[in-house]
Scaffold this active site. Structure first.
Site, short mmCIF file in Angstrom:
data_model
loop_
_atom_site.label_atom_id
_atom_site.label_comp_id
_atom_site.label_asym_id
_atom_site.label_seq_id
_atom_site.Cartn_x
_atom_site.Cartn_y
_atom_site.Cartn_z
N ASP A 61 4.15 -2.86 9.88
CA ASP A 61 3.16 -2.08 9.51
C ASP A 61 1.86 -2.73 9.99
OD1 ASP A 61 1.56 -0.04 8.38
OD2 ASP A 61 1.19 -1.29 6.79
N SER A 62 0.74 -2.01 9.99
CA SER A 62 -0.55 -2.83 10.32
C SER A 62 -0.89 -3.56 9.07
CB SER A 62 -1.74 -1.67 10.35
OG SER A 62 -2.03 -1.01 8.96
N TYR A 66 -5.74 -0.22 11.08
CA TYR A 66 -5.75 0.11 12.33
C TYR A 66 -6.46 1.48 12.55
CZ TYR A 66 -1.72 -3.08 13.69
OH TYR A 66 -1.13 -4.26 14.26
N GLY A 67 -6.55 2.09 11.51
CA GLY A 67 -7.19 3.36 11.40
C GLY A 67 -8.55 3.90 12.24
N HIS A 96 -0.18 4.43 2.90
CA HIS A 96 -0.81 4.05 1.49
C HIS A 96 -0.80 5.42 0.50
CE1 HIS A 96 -2.45 0.70 3.60
NE2 HIS A 96 -3.29 0.39 2.75
N CYS A 151 3.94 2.26 9.91
CA CYS A 151 2.61 2.54 10.19
C CYS A 151 2.43 3.80 10.82
CB CYS A 151 1.80 1.45 10.80
SG CYS A 151 0.21 1.68 11.20
N ASN A 152 1.98 4.99 10.03
CA ASN A 152 1.51 6.27 10.56
C ASN A 152 0.72 6.16 12.06
OD1 ASN A 152 2.71 8.57 8.69
ND2 ASN A 152 2.07 6.66 7.80
N THR A 153 -0.31 5.17 11.82
CA THR A 153 -1.04 5.07 13.02
C THR A 153 -0.41 4.71 14.50
OG1 THR A 153 -2.84 4.82 11.45
CG2 THR A 153 -3.45 4.21 13.74
N GLU A 208 -5.96 -0.07 -1.45
CA GLU A 208 -5.95 -1.40 -1.30
C GLU A 208 -6.64 -1.91 -2.36
OE1 GLU A 208 -5.33 -3.43 1.48
OE2 GLU A 208 -4.36 -2.17 2.66
N CYS A 219 0.22 8.66 5.91
CA CYS A 219 -0.44 7.30 5.89
C CYS A 219 0.28 6.42 4.93
CB CYS A 219 -1.84 7.34 5.37
SG CYS A 219 -2.80 5.73 5.14
#
Ligand code: DGL
Length: 272
Positions: free
Chosen positions: A11-12, A43-44, A188, A74-76, A154, A186
């Site tokens: 993941d990022s 990364y978003g 999160h 990571c979705n991005t 976060e 995402c």
């Protein structure tokens, strides 16, 4: 036949631990090798070129660790760099959270209207719409970038009034579109599930990509006859890598994973 090799997950940052949490829950005997690119996260709001470069470096590291499959948590990264990663992965199966979430949503929408929320780059990429419409072209997809939500998670402001107001601010338009499924696009957002459900109401089903990705991994490993043996202490043997060990690592990791006490190894990816 069993396969004791670890499942690679990257993941990022630490958000991908939501996928690890689901993997531990569904397959406690599987060993996980996790990489969080915490030095370069988030990364978003990065360019596509940077997201591709970082994702390939992350994947390359995981692929050197004798993994049996790779999950892009990571979705991005999954939205933008999945093809690049597959090109370097050889025979190792690679799955991304985007397609897992889409498959689950497509079979659940009665109204044929699906909402997707995620980081700016994820929504801008149109990866969710492309994936959903390749499965069922009659479905309408409504994407909404919600960049503030990851930051709220976060810093641990999950059940705060600010989180509630921010979710309302981002989601009221989507609810008005008549969607009946909402993909949490995402890493999160599973932590905001209650606040989001409370805002959109119970007529809209939330699709947690982390949960569905873990399910898909289980199906793939079973089909390949490559699950770990029932005697393996997967959780105990799992290893965690980060590119920067920040002072709040333990607290943040505990929040995403639902357990604390993981000690990561710090690595440098810049020159891979
Ligand atoms: N991991 C990212 C995702 O799932 C969220 C955080 C970031 O922007 O890096 O899209």
């Amino acid at each position: 036949m069993s396969d004791p090799r670890p499942i690679g997950v990257f993941d990022s940052g630490l958000g991908g631990l939501t996928v690890v949490k689901e993997l531990f829950r569904t397959m406690p005997h599987e060993t996980i090798l996790y990489l969080g690119d915490t030095a370069r996260s988030p990364y978003g709001d990065r360019s596509e070129a940077a997201i591709r470069k970082f994702s390939v470096q992350n994947a390359r590291f995981c692929l050197t660790q004798n993994i049996k499959m790779l999950i892009v948590a990571c979705n991005t990264a999954s939205a933008i760099a999945l093809d690049d990663i597959r090109q370097i992965a050889g025979d190792i199966p690679v799955i991304g959270v985007v397609v897992s979430g889409c498959k689950a949503a497509v079979v659940r929408t009665a109204e044929k209207k699906i909402g997707v929320i995620g980081a700016n780059a994820t929504i801008r990429s149109d990866a969710y719409s492309i994936s959903i419409q390749s499965l069922d072209p009659s479905i309408k997809v409504y994407g909404k970038p919600c960049p503030l939500l990851a930051s709220l998670v976060e810093v641990g402001m999950i059940e705060s009034e600010i989180a509630r107001l921010t979710v309302q601010y981002y989601l009221y338009e989507l609810v008005d579109c008549g969607i009946d499924c909402l993909i949490l696009g995402c890493s999160h957002y599973p932590l905001l599930m209650e606040v989001i459900q409370g805002t959109v109401g119970t007529n809209i089903q939330l699709i947690d990509s982390a949960f569905w990705a873990a399910k898909e991994v289980q199906d793939i490993l079973q089909a390949l006859d490559a699950t770990a043996g029932a005697d393996v202490d997967g959780i105990g043997k799992s290893r965690f890598f980060v590119t920067d060990h920040s002072p709040n690592f333990e607290q943040a990791a505990g929040r995403f994973l639902g357990q604390s006490a993981i000690s990561p190894t710090t690595i440098d990816l810049e020159h891979r």
